[in-house]
Motif scaffolding. Sequence first.
Motif, short mmCIF file in Angstrom:
data_model
loop_
_atom_site.label_atom_id
_atom_site.label_comp_id
_atom_site.label_asym_id
_atom_site.label_seq_id
_atom_site.Cartn_x
_atom_site.Cartn_y
_atom_site.Cartn_z
N LEU A 126 2.66 8.55 5.32
CA LEU A 126 2.56 8.31 6.75
C LEU A 126 1.13 8.51 7.24
O LEU A 126 0.48 9.49 6.88
CB LEU A 126 3.49 9.25 7.53
N SER A 127 0.67 7.57 8.05
CA SER A 127 -0.61 7.72 8.76
C SER A 127 -0.29 7.76 10.25
O SER A 127 0.39 6.88 10.76
CB SER A 127 -1.54 6.54 8.45
N ILE A 128 -0.78 8.80 10.93
CA ILE A 128 -0.41 9.03 12.33
C ILE A 128 -1.60 8.76 13.24
O ILE A 128 -2.73 9.17 12.94
CB ILE A 128 0.06 10.49 12.56
N ALA A 129 -1.36 8.07 14.35
CA ALA A 129 -2.41 7.82 15.34
C ALA A 129 -1.88 8.17 16.72
O ALA A 129 -0.76 7.81 17.08
CB ALA A 129 -2.85 6.35 15.31
N THR B 92 0.82 -1.21 0.00
CA THR B 92 0.00 0.00 0.00
C THR B 92 0.85 1.26 0.00
O THR B 92 0.32 2.36 -0.11
CB THR B 92 -0.90 0.03 1.24
N ARG B 93 2.18 1.11 0.15
CA ARG B 93 3.10 2.24 0.23
C ARG B 93 2.72 3.19 1.35
O ARG B 93 2.81 4.41 1.25
CB ARG B 93 3.18 3.02 -1.10
N SER B 94 2.26 2.62 2.45
CA SER B 94 1.87 3.43 3.60
C SER B 94 2.49 2.86 4.88
O SER B 94 2.65 1.66 5.02
CB SER B 94 0.35 3.50 3.74
N ILE B 95 2.83 3.76 5.79
CA ILE B 95 3.43 3.41 7.07
C ILE B 95 2.57 3.99 8.18
O ILE B 95 2.19 5.17 8.14
CB ILE B 95 4.86 3.98 7.18
N ALA C 129 11.70 12.27 5.97
CA ALA C 129 12.87 12.44 5.10
C ALA C 129 13.44 11.09 4.67
O ALA C 129 13.86 10.93 3.52
CB ALA C 129 13.94 13.25 5.83
N ALA C 130 13.44 10.12 5.58
CA ALA C 130 13.99 8.80 5.25
C ALA C 130 13.09 8.03 4.29
O ALA C 130 13.57 7.26 3.46
CB ALA C 130 14.19 8.00 6.53
N LEU C 131 11.78 8.22 4.40
CA LEU C 131 10.83 7.43 3.62
C LEU C 131 10.41 8.09 2.31
O LEU C 131 9.80 7.44 1.45
CB LEU C 131 9.58 7.15 4.45
N ARG C 132 10.73 9.38 2.16
CA ARG C 132 10.22 10.15 1.01
C ARG C 132 10.63 9.54 -0.33
O ARG C 132 9.80 9.39 -1.23
CB ARG C 132 10.71 11.60 1.10
N ALA C 133 11.90 9.20 -0.46
CA ALA C 133 12.39 8.73 -1.76
C ALA C 133 11.73 7.44 -2.20
O ALA C 133 11.61 7.17 -3.40
CB ALA C 133 13.91 8.55 -1.70
#
Length: 339
Positions: free
Chosen positions: A94-97, A61-64, A85-89
């Motif tokens: 990002l999904s935040i809870a 899903t290309r989601s963390i 910054a680490a995951l952008r490339a």
Amino acid sequence: MRRPTIYDVAARAGVSKSLVSLVMRNSSQVSDEKRAAVLAAVAELDYTPSRLAAGLAGTRTRSIGVVVDDFSNLWFVEALAGLRAALRADGYALSIADAHLNAHLDIDPLDAFRALRVDGIVIAGEVSADAVERSGVPAVVLGTRAVGAPRVPVIASDEAAGGRLATRHLLGLGHRRIVCVSGPGASATERARGYVAAMTEARLEPLVVPADATGEDAARAAVATLFAGPSAGERPAGRSRARPTAVFAVNDPMAVGVIGAAADAGLAVPRDLSVVGYDDSPLAAYGLIALTTISGDPAELGEAAGEALLALLSGTAAETRIFPPRIVVRASTAGIPHV
């Protein structure tokens, strides 16, 4: 108007759904002509791929998913910037809870991320080891957390060393009546442990004042009674100990609460009371606060956590990394007042 689907794109481009899927994954198995047709259809229809649908189809899903303790703590702002910054490339979203936001619903945020089929999780809040196991995806712990999942790598600052560093700074300024204001959570416990160790090494009596939360208001309430009464070096009659000349708070918002309680009691910082915080969050550098604080460099930690998660997602092992903290001296600490 309804949202366009992958079937609409396929129909517009005159190709199959599976070929559209290949184009969206940037596969090299598609001819230039077909790729151009699909991308043109995507642009014309303003189509956005469904990450959840990708997860249901068994692809990434290309989601963390990221679990944080408290949105009000600005430490997370810098940590998330490093993580992004680490995951952008690699194109991860990002999904935040907030671990406490929906606590009244008795829903573990990791179970919610599991339902969303995220590819991996970053744990920057207190969650259960069982929920980590149930998630079934690679996970990294960011910061000192009571997770209890032994196979999950931890990226954190040495919190106990930070507590010692803060206390030794105050000791070096001549303070001997130093109080630590702590709160719930593994991180706060480790920082307070470092304070106790430094006080014990100096042959001084430690005093840890617990607050019921790790925010400004909780700290302000917890220390209010400490600042009442005279400031003489001798213990005043009827009081168990003299007023402290310095306070170490286990995070920056709590340090601000301590400064507020001191002001309520008519004390000036640092003339009458030195205060040290922890995290070097953005508010610590505000001119009106100018807080001496311990920095674990949350941006660096966030970036390291992202790199560790990317390694796990690629099938490579990732190891626990503990970073040394440093002290950032500003205007909230000074030599012991002459009382």
